[in-house]
Motif scaffolding. Structure first.
Motif, mmCIF file in Angstrom:
data_model
loop_
_atom_site.group_PDB
_atom_site.id
_atom_site.type_symbol
_atom_site.label_atom_id
_atom_site.label_comp_id
_atom_site.label_asym_id
_atom_site.label_seq_id
_atom_site.Cartn_x
_atom_site.Cartn_y
_atom_site.Cartn_z
ATOM 1 N N LYS A 146 -61.655 -17.783 -64.148
ATOM 2 C CA LYS A 146 -61.362 -19.014 -64.887
ATOM 3 C C LYS A 146 -60.946 -18.671 -66.310
ATOM 4 O O LYS A 146 -61.748 -18.736 -67.251
ATOM 5 C CB LYS A 146 -62.591 -19.926 -64.894
ATOM 6 C CG LYS A 146 -62.953 -20.475 -63.523
ATOM 7 C CD LYS A 146 -64.141 -21.414 -63.598
ATOM 8 C CE LYS A 146 -64.468 -21.998 -62.226
ATOM 9 N NZ LYS A 146 -65.654 -22.898 -62.285
ATOM 10 N N ARG A 161 -70.170 -11.324 -70.209
ATOM 11 C CA ARG A 161 -69.757 -12.708 -70.004
ATOM 12 C C ARG A 161 -68.233 -12.812 -69.975
ATOM 13 O O ARG A 161 -67.666 -13.468 -69.089
ATOM 14 C CB ARG A 161 -70.311 -13.611 -71.106
ATOM 15 C CG ARG A 161 -69.867 -15.065 -70.952
ATOM 16 C CD ARG A 161 -70.470 -15.996 -71.969
ATOM 17 N NE ARG A 161 -71.918 -16.075 -71.832
ATOM 18 C CZ ARG A 161 -72.678 -16.899 -72.563
ATOM 19 N NH1 ARG A 161 -72.119 -17.687 -73.468
ATOM 20 N NH2 ARG A 161 -73.973 -16.923 -72.384
ATOM 21 N N ILE A 163 -65.979 -13.858 -66.580
ATOM 22 C CA ILE A 163 -65.108 -15.039 -66.603
ATOM 23 C C ILE A 163 -63.797 -14.741 -65.885
ATOM 24 O O ILE A 163 -63.278 -15.584 -65.131
ATOM 25 C CB ILE A 163 -64.847 -15.482 -68.058
ATOM 26 C CG1 ILE A 163 -66.073 -16.227 -68.609
ATOM 27 C CG2 ILE A 163 -63.607 -16.370 -68.150
ATOM 28 C CD1 ILE A 163 -65.997 -16.513 -70.095
ATOM 29 N N GLU A 169 -65.573 -15.230 -61.998
ATOM 30 C CA GLU A 169 -65.291 -16.670 -61.945
ATOM 31 C C GLU A 169 -63.805 -16.961 -61.807
ATOM 32 O O GLU A 169 -63.415 -17.992 -61.263
ATOM 33 C CB GLU A 169 -65.841 -17.343 -63.200
ATOM 34 C CG GLU A 169 -67.344 -17.211 -63.373
ATOM 35 C CD GLU A 169 -67.833 -17.871 -64.644
ATOM 36 O OE1 GLU A 169 -67.477 -19.049 -64.884
ATOM 37 O OE2 GLU A 169 -68.539 -17.208 -65.420
ATOM 38 N N GLU A 209 -59.410 -20.199 -68.463
ATOM 39 C CA GLU A 209 -59.599 -21.269 -69.454
ATOM 40 C C GLU A 209 -60.961 -21.143 -70.131
ATOM 41 O O GLU A 209 -61.122 -21.529 -71.302
ATOM 42 C CB GLU A 209 -59.434 -22.644 -68.807
ATOM 43 C CG GLU A 209 -60.490 -23.050 -67.789
ATOM 44 C CD GLU A 209 -60.242 -22.510 -66.371
ATOM 45 O OE1 GLU A 209 -60.979 -22.931 -65.463
ATOM 46 O OE2 GLU A 209 -59.312 -21.692 -66.212
ATOM 47 N N LYS A 210 -61.942 -20.583 -69.417
ATOM 48 C CA LYS A 210 -63.263 -20.402 -70.026
ATOM 49 C C LYS A 210 -63.248 -19.285 -71.077
ATOM 50 O O LYS A 210 -64.089 -19.268 -71.984
ATOM 51 C CB LYS A 210 -64.306 -20.091 -68.947
ATOM 52 C CG LYS A 210 -64.625 -21.279 -68.040
ATOM 53 C CD LYS A 210 -65.708 -20.965 -67.035
ATOM 54 C CE LYS A 210 -67.072 -20.826 -67.680
ATOM 55 N NZ LYS A 210 -68.153 -20.692 -66.681
ATOM 56 N N VAL A 253 -62.538 -20.982 -74.216
ATOM 57 C CA VAL A 253 -63.760 -21.612 -74.733
ATOM 58 C C VAL A 253 -64.599 -20.567 -75.468
ATOM 59 O O VAL A 253 -65.130 -20.829 -76.553
ATOM 60 C CB VAL A 253 -64.583 -22.239 -73.583
ATOM 61 C CG1 VAL A 253 -65.939 -22.723 -74.087
ATOM 62 C CG2 VAL A 253 -63.803 -23.391 -72.944
#
Length: 294
Positions: free
Chosen positions: A64, A54, A58, A62, A66-67, A70
């Motif tokens: 991203k 994961r 990211i 993806e 910023e994720k 998170v």
């Protein structure tokens, strides 16, 4: 040795199945190796793999970052005992309840992904090896308490294996990484060997490039050798799966050599015939180590 699952693993079977699908989809070689573990340990490896996948996706799929923050916040909550209501996190909570995992290594792995998000080419071999710890050595240390009752005595060897596997990754994926605007070969070594950024970007297969590639391959092979010293301290039922994973990864270097170092035009993989031979070698070496320990 018993292969009976604890009640927690049975209760959260669907969550572990979710993690299992991830490793089967993304890494057939790792799945083939670690699925040989006793079921509870295999399920634990799948959960950790799902966490790492994961984080990696990211940044690399993806794109991203910023994720990733998170995910770090979720890890903070997880550390406090507040498990996010998602399959991967619930499975990880069970693993943490049953094995003495150190959450520091999960944070280190996220730091490695953060470095990829804000990529800077390593200047020195030391910087490359530090990066390799964060993205790969940390993963080995996540897994170690599942694979060995004596895991605290073999931390340095696990770091060596992580370094070896990450450098192997880098040597295989030079072309793919270039498409992402990344060159992981240290700038200092490129200058030393006379390999320019332009030469890499134009896929120039010079002898200088091959010599640099071989320097890094030798570093990886030496790290494999050091890392393999820990195998006697791995739990007996875990040795064959771990040796299989190591041998499969190390073999990538031989496959690239046989492919005339073409790391720009194709992705090099270990074929099924060679995999079977490596499975047999892992089995043989595991039995030899077991006899030596008796």
């Amino acid at each position: 040795m018993t292969n009976k699952l604890s009640n927690d693993f049975v209760h959260y079977q669907e969550d572990f199945d979710y993690c299992k699908k991830i490793i089967k989809h993304h890494s057939k070689s790792f799945y083939a190796a670690f699925s040989q573990l006793p079921e509870q340990k295999a399920m634990s490896v799948y959960a950790i793999y799902a966490f790492c996948r994961r984080a990696d996706d990211i940044i690399d799929v993806e794109k991203k970052p910023e994720k990733l923050e998170v995910m770090r916040d979720q890890l903070d909550e997880f550390q406090k005992g507040n498990c996010p209501e998602e399959p991967m996190w619930r499975a990880l909570a069970v693993v943490f309840d049953h094995y003495p995992l150190d959450i520091k290594f999960f944070y280190d792995m996220l730091e490695g992904q953060r470095r990829d998000a804000h990529f800077e080419q390593p200047q020195t071999q030391k910087e490359l090896e530090e990066y390799s710890y964060y993205v790969a050595g940390s993963v080995g240390l996540m897994l170690l308490p599942i694979l060995s009752a004596n895991w605290q005595s073999i931390i340095e060897e696990a770091k060596d294996l992580g370094r070896a596997m990450q450098i192997t990754n880098i040597l295989r994926d030079i072309g793919e990484d270039l498409n992402e605007g990344r060159i992981y070969l240290p700038k200092e070594l490129m200058d030393q060997y006379g390999v320019t950024e332009k030469a890499i970007k134009t896929h120039h297969m010079s002898q200088a490039f091959i010599d640099l590639w071989e320097f890094e391959a030798h570093c990886a092979e030496e790290s494999y050798k050091k890392g393999l010293e820990m195998i006697a301290e791995i739990d007996e039922e875990c040795r064959i799966p771990l040796l299989t994973a190591i041998y499969l990864y190390r073999e990538i270097l031989s496959v690239i050599r046989e492919g005339n170092y073409d790391v720009f035009g194709k992705r090099h993989v270990v074929n099924k015939t060679r995999k079977l031979l490596l499975f047999k070698a892992a089995n043989h070496d595991s039995k030899r180590i077991a006899l030596q320990k008796r």
